[in-house]
Design a protein around this motif. Structure first.
Motif, PDB file in Angstrom:
ATOM      1  N   PHE A  45      17.622  -6.591  24.194  1.00 16.35           N
ATOM      2  CA  PHE A  45      18.187  -7.546  23.438  1.00 16.35           C
ATOM      3  C   PHE A  45      17.553  -7.446  22.042  1.00 16.35           C
ATOM      4  CE2 PHE A  45      19.493 -10.737  26.919  1.00 16.35           C
ATOM      5  CZ  PHE A  45      20.335  -9.795  27.443  1.00 16.35           C
ATOM      6  N   GLY A  46      16.345  -7.072  21.951  1.00 12.98           N
ATOM      7  CA  GLY A  46      15.732  -6.807  20.412  1.00 12.98           C
ATOM      8  C   GLY A  46      15.900  -8.200  19.919  1.00 12.98           C
ATOM      9  N   GLU A  47      16.077  -8.168  18.480  1.00 12.04           N
ATOM     10  CA  GLU A  47      16.185  -9.395  17.844  1.00 12.04           C
ATOM     11  C   GLU A  47      17.433  -9.603  17.237  1.00 12.04           C
ATOM     12  OE1 GLU A  47      13.701 -11.558  17.232  1.00 12.04           O
ATOM     13  OE2 GLU A  47      12.294 -10.515  18.380  1.00 12.04           O
ATOM     14  N   ALA A  48      18.506  -9.180  18.107  1.00 12.17           N
ATOM     15  CA  ALA A  48      19.925  -9.437  17.478  1.00 12.17           C
ATOM     16  C   ALA A  48      20.270 -10.898  17.530  1.00 12.17           C
ATOM     17  CB  ALA A  48      20.960  -8.639  18.264  1.00 12.17           C
ATOM     18  N   GLN A  49      21.078 -11.381  16.642  1.00 13.88           N
ATOM     19  CA  GLN A  49      21.754 -12.696  16.256  1.00 13.88           C
ATOM     20  C   GLN A  49      22.697 -12.718  17.557  1.00 13.88           C
ATOM     21  OE1 GLN A  49      21.454 -15.113  13.751  1.00 13.88           O
ATOM     22  NE2 GLN A  49      22.272 -16.388  15.293  1.00 13.88           N
ATOM     23  N   PHE A  50      23.515 -11.808  17.731  1.00 10.90           N
ATOM     24  CA  PHE A  50      24.540 -11.735  18.884  1.00 10.90           C
ATOM     25  C   PHE A  50      24.319 -10.387  19.731  1.00 10.90           C
ATOM     26  CE2 PHE A  50      26.467 -14.143  15.205  1.00 10.90           C
ATOM     27  CZ  PHE A  50      26.703 -15.375  15.926  1.00 10.90           C
ATOM     28  N   VAL A  51      24.486 -10.742  21.153  1.00  6.20           N
ATOM     29  CA  VAL A  51      24.257  -9.484  21.865  1.00  6.20           C
ATOM     30  C   VAL A  51      25.370  -9.642  22.885  1.00  6.20           C
ATOM     31  CG1 VAL A  51      22.829  -8.672  23.825  1.00  6.20           C
ATOM     32  CG2 VAL A  51      21.685  -9.885  21.849  1.00  6.20           C
ATOM     33  N   PHE A  52      26.116  -8.553  23.196  1.00  8.32           N
ATOM     34  CA  PHE A  52      27.039  -8.174  24.078  1.00  8.32           C
ATOM     35  C   PHE A  52      26.552  -7.318  25.151  1.00  8.32           C
ATOM     36  CE2 PHE A  52      28.933  -8.890  20.073  1.00  8.32           C
ATOM     37  CZ  PHE A  52      29.926  -9.817  20.277  1.00  8.32           C
ATOM     38  N   ASP A  88      17.045   6.798  32.981  1.00  9.07           N
ATOM     39  CA  ASP A  88      16.533   6.410  31.459  1.00  9.07           C
ATOM     40  C   ASP A  88      17.120   7.481  30.757  1.00  9.07           C
ATOM     41  OD1 ASP A  88      14.955   8.620  32.295  1.00  9.07           O
ATOM     42  OD2 ASP A  88      13.236   7.522  31.757  1.00  9.07           O
ATOM     43  N   GLY A  89      17.760   8.588  31.127  1.00 13.69           N
ATOM     44  CA  GLY A  89      18.374   9.532  30.045  1.00 13.69           C
ATOM     45  C   GLY A  89      17.818  10.640  29.989  1.00 13.69           C
ATOM     46  N   THR A  90      16.434  10.809  30.451  1.00 19.50           N
ATOM     47  CA  THR A  90      15.491  11.906  30.682  1.00 19.50           C
ATOM     48  C   THR A  90      15.617  12.652  32.138  1.00 19.50           C
ATOM     49  OG1 THR A  90      13.519  10.886  31.311  1.00 19.50           O
ATOM     50  CG2 THR A  90      14.134  10.983  28.665  1.00 19.50           C
ATOM     51  N   LEU A  91      16.232  11.777  32.985  1.00 21.37           N
ATOM     52  CA  LEU A  91      16.231  12.216  34.477  1.00 21.37           C
ATOM     53  C   LEU A  91      17.044  13.653  34.824  1.00 21.37           C
ATOM     54  CD1 LEU A  91      15.827  11.415  37.356  1.00 21.37           C
ATOM     55  CD2 LEU A  91      18.338  10.458  37.170  1.00 21.37           C
ATOM     56  N   THR A 118      23.764  -2.243  27.631  1.00 25.02           N
ATOM     57  CA  THR A 118      24.277  -1.929  29.040  1.00 25.02           C
ATOM     58  C   THR A 118      23.185  -1.794  29.819  1.00 25.02           C
ATOM     59  OG1 THR A 118      26.035  -0.521  30.072  1.00 25.02           O
ATOM     60  CG2 THR A 118      24.903   0.227  28.216  1.00 25.02           C
ATOM     61  N   ASP A 119      23.763  -1.108  30.936  1.00 27.83           N
ATOM     62  CA  ASP A 119      22.827  -0.640  32.006  1.00 27.83           C
ATOM     63  C   ASP A 119      23.380   0.725  32.195  1.00 27.83           C
ATOM     64  OD1 ASP A 119      24.507  -0.609  34.009  1.00 27.83           O
ATOM     65  OD2 ASP A 119      24.220  -2.509  34.655  1.00 27.83           O
ATOM     66  N   SER A 120      22.637   1.626  32.713  1.00 28.00           N
ATOM     67  CA  SER A 120      22.680   2.889  32.789  1.00 28.00           C
ATOM     68  C   SER A 120      23.891   3.384  33.795  1.00 28.00           C
ATOM     69  CB  SER A 120      21.581   3.783  33.298  1.00 28.00           C
ATOM     70  OG  SER A 120      21.144   3.431  34.640  1.00 28.00           O
ATOM     71  N   PHE A 165      23.509   6.527  26.640  1.00 29.50           N
ATOM     72  CA  PHE A 165      21.986   6.196  26.445  1.00 29.50           C
ATOM     73  C   PHE A 165      22.044   6.315  24.933  1.00 29.50           C
ATOM     74  CE2 PHE A 165      21.652   7.959  30.716  1.00 29.50           C
ATOM     75  CZ  PHE A 165      20.904   6.949  31.215  1.00 29.50           C
ATOM     76  N   GLU A 166      23.027   6.697  24.191  1.00 31.09           N
ATOM     77  CA  GLU A 166      23.249   6.648  22.631  1.00 31.09           C
ATOM     78  C   GLU A 166      24.735   6.266  22.412  1.00 31.09           C
ATOM     79  OE1 GLU A 166      22.312  10.597  20.898  1.00 31.09           O
ATOM     80  OE2 GLU A 166      20.044  10.539  21.544  1.00 31.09           O
ATOM     81  N   PHE A 167      24.767   5.564  21.133  1.00 24.60           N
ATOM     82  CA  PHE A 167      26.002   5.065  20.803  1.00 24.60           C
ATOM     83  C   PHE A 167      25.961   4.701  19.372  1.00 24.60           C
ATOM     84  CE2 PHE A 167      29.444   1.876  21.141  1.00 24.60           C
ATOM     85  CZ  PHE A 167      30.449   2.814  21.883  1.00 24.60           C
ATOM     86  N   ASP A 168      26.897   5.624  18.704  1.00 21.74           N
ATOM     87  CA  ASP A 168      26.774   5.389  17.231  1.00 21.74           C
ATOM     88  C   ASP A 168      27.435   4.087  16.555  1.00 21.74           C
ATOM     89  OD1 ASP A 168      29.324   6.087  17.297  1.00 21.74           O
ATOM     90  OD2 ASP A 168      29.078   8.119  16.575  1.00 21.74           O
ATOM     91  N   ALA A 169      27.124   3.856  15.314  1.00 19.41           N
ATOM     92  CA  ALA A 169      27.790   3.027  14.432  1.00 19.41           C
ATOM     93  C   ALA A 169      27.727   1.501  14.699  1.00 19.41           C
ATOM     94  CB  ALA A 169      29.268   3.005  14.589  1.00 19.41           C
ATOM     95  N   VAL A 170      26.568   1.156  15.660  1.00 17.21           N
ATOM     96  CA  VAL A 170      26.427  -0.147  16.066  1.00 17.21           C
ATOM     97  C   VAL A 170      24.953  -0.086  16.707  1.00 17.21           C
ATOM     98  CG1 VAL A 170      28.493  -1.291  16.167  1.00 17.21           C
ATOM     99  CG2 VAL A 170      27.432  -0.440  18.301  1.00 17.21           C
ATOM    100  N   PRO A 171      23.788  -0.924  16.496  1.00 18.84           N
ATOM    101  CA  PRO A 171      22.811  -1.092  17.531  1.00 18.84           C
ATOM    102  C   PRO A 171      23.104  -1.241  18.669  1.00 18.84           C
ATOM    103  CG  PRO A 171      22.723  -2.466  15.245  1.00 18.84           C
ATOM    104  CD  PRO A 171      24.146  -2.151  15.609  1.00 18.84           C
ATOM    105  N   PHE A 172      22.231  -0.366  19.560  1.00 13.25           N
ATOM    106  CA  PHE A 172      22.791  -0.319  21.014  1.00 13.25           C
ATOM    107  C   PHE A 172      21.369   0.091  21.786  1.00 13.25           C
ATOM    108  CE2 PHE A 172      23.826   2.812  24.618  1.00 13.25           C
ATOM    109  CZ  PHE A 172      24.841   2.020  25.045  1.00 13.25           C
ATOM    110  N   ALA A 173      21.405  -0.409  23.155  1.00 18.38           N
ATOM    111  CA  ALA A 173      20.335  -0.184  23.960  1.00 18.38           C
ATOM    112  C   ALA A 173      20.824  -0.131  25.444  1.00 18.38           C
ATOM    113  CB  ALA A 173      19.377  -1.175  24.096  1.00 18.38           C
TER     114      ALA A 173
END
Length: 278
Positions: free
Chosen positions: A72-79, A39-42, A8-10, A15-23
């Motif tokens: 997007f990293g190296e994910a097979q499927f990106v939402f 960026d979460g440190t502002l 997602t965008d900011s 900036f953190e989200f549990d249980a699934v890979p996230f950025a």
């Protein structure tokens, strides 16, 4: 390699989200004097206080396609869930990144969702994607389900000031100057096309909160999720929660502080409210 990833965008305040890979890809708030990276440190409070005194023009800058690609990293499927395309180029940049990613990796797929919203309504959409991933749904089923879900969510807002919106060219300066005078608050919504649509002018915070509850009920508020993001106005958020629960006892309400981009638009005292509706 990851199977699924949510990006997602900011504007989502996440900036953190549990249980699934996230950025998260940060947006920026820009003035002639400095640039604020969300960026979460502002230091959001410092930004809000500085901008309240700032007299010049201000603008926002969205993530570019390379910013998105890197997340997007190296994910097979990106939402990928973005702020409304009406207010930002973030959605279009994410579409370019999707095309590049799928060209580089023909066996991978990216779904880009224009939220037509910001803040807590994005959070609801991201939570729904996670729910569907954890339920074991496949990529196509998740895409279809989350698009349907966007018709069952809404965003309302309360503003004590529209100074930044005027400096950013989003509203006329004459309109902005009227807000805050004599305690006037603006209550509005994210429209069906994703712009900010004023609905009510309320004198005083209590009347504005009551107007939000009225608008939520009119839209079909149900015993579901409500996400309240506030810009240094926790007392108003708590009062809104109290008034919602008086009518909808089983509403699942979370309260949290706006981050940089949403604080820029909401300004001090403002609130953004995402909710599920019928």
């Amino acid at each position: 390699m990851e199977l699924f990833r949510i990006v997602t965008d900011s504007s989502s305040d996440l900036f953190e989200f549990d249980a699934v890979p996230f950025a998260t890809a940060p947006l920026k708030i820009i003035t002639a004097e400095r640039e604020y990276v969300d960026d979460g440190t502002l230091d959001v409070r410092n930004m809000v206080e500085t901008l309240s005194e700032y007299k010049g023009k201000s603008s926002t800058s969205c993530p570019n396609p390379e910013d998105w690609l890197g997340r997007f990293g190296e994910a097979q499927f990106v939402f990928c869930v973005t702020i409304t395309g009406t207010l930002s180029g973030s959605y279009n940049a994410a579409l370019v990144a999707k095309e590049l990613y799928e060209e580089q990796h023909p066996d991978r797929r990216v779904f880009v969702l224009n939220s037509l919203s910001a803040g807590p309504e994005l959070k609801l959409m991201i939570e729904k994607i996670r729910e569907l991933i954890l339920a074991g749904e496949n990529f196509d089923a998740i895409c279809e389900a989350v698009q349907a879900y966007t018709k069952q969510t809404g965003l309302l807002f309360m503003l004590e000031s529209m100074k930044n919106l005027a400096n950013n060219g989003r509203v006329h300066s004459v309109v902005a100057k009227a807000v805050g005078l004599l305690g006037i608050r603006i209550v509005g919504q994210a429209s069906a096309v994703g712009d900010l649509q004023p609905l009510d002018k309320c004198r005083g915070q209590e009347k504005a909160i009551a107007a939000i509850v009225h608008r939520m009920k009119k839209a079909g508020l149900k015993n579901g999720k409500v996400r309240i993001a506030h810009c240094f106005n926790e007392s108003a958020a708590m009062r809104l929660k109290e008034m919602i629960l008086a009518d909808v006892k089983d509403a699942q309400i979370e309260i949290y502080e706006c981050q940089g981009l949403c604080s820029f638009y909401a300004e001090k005292g403002g609130m953004l409210v995402g909710f599920e509706k019928r």
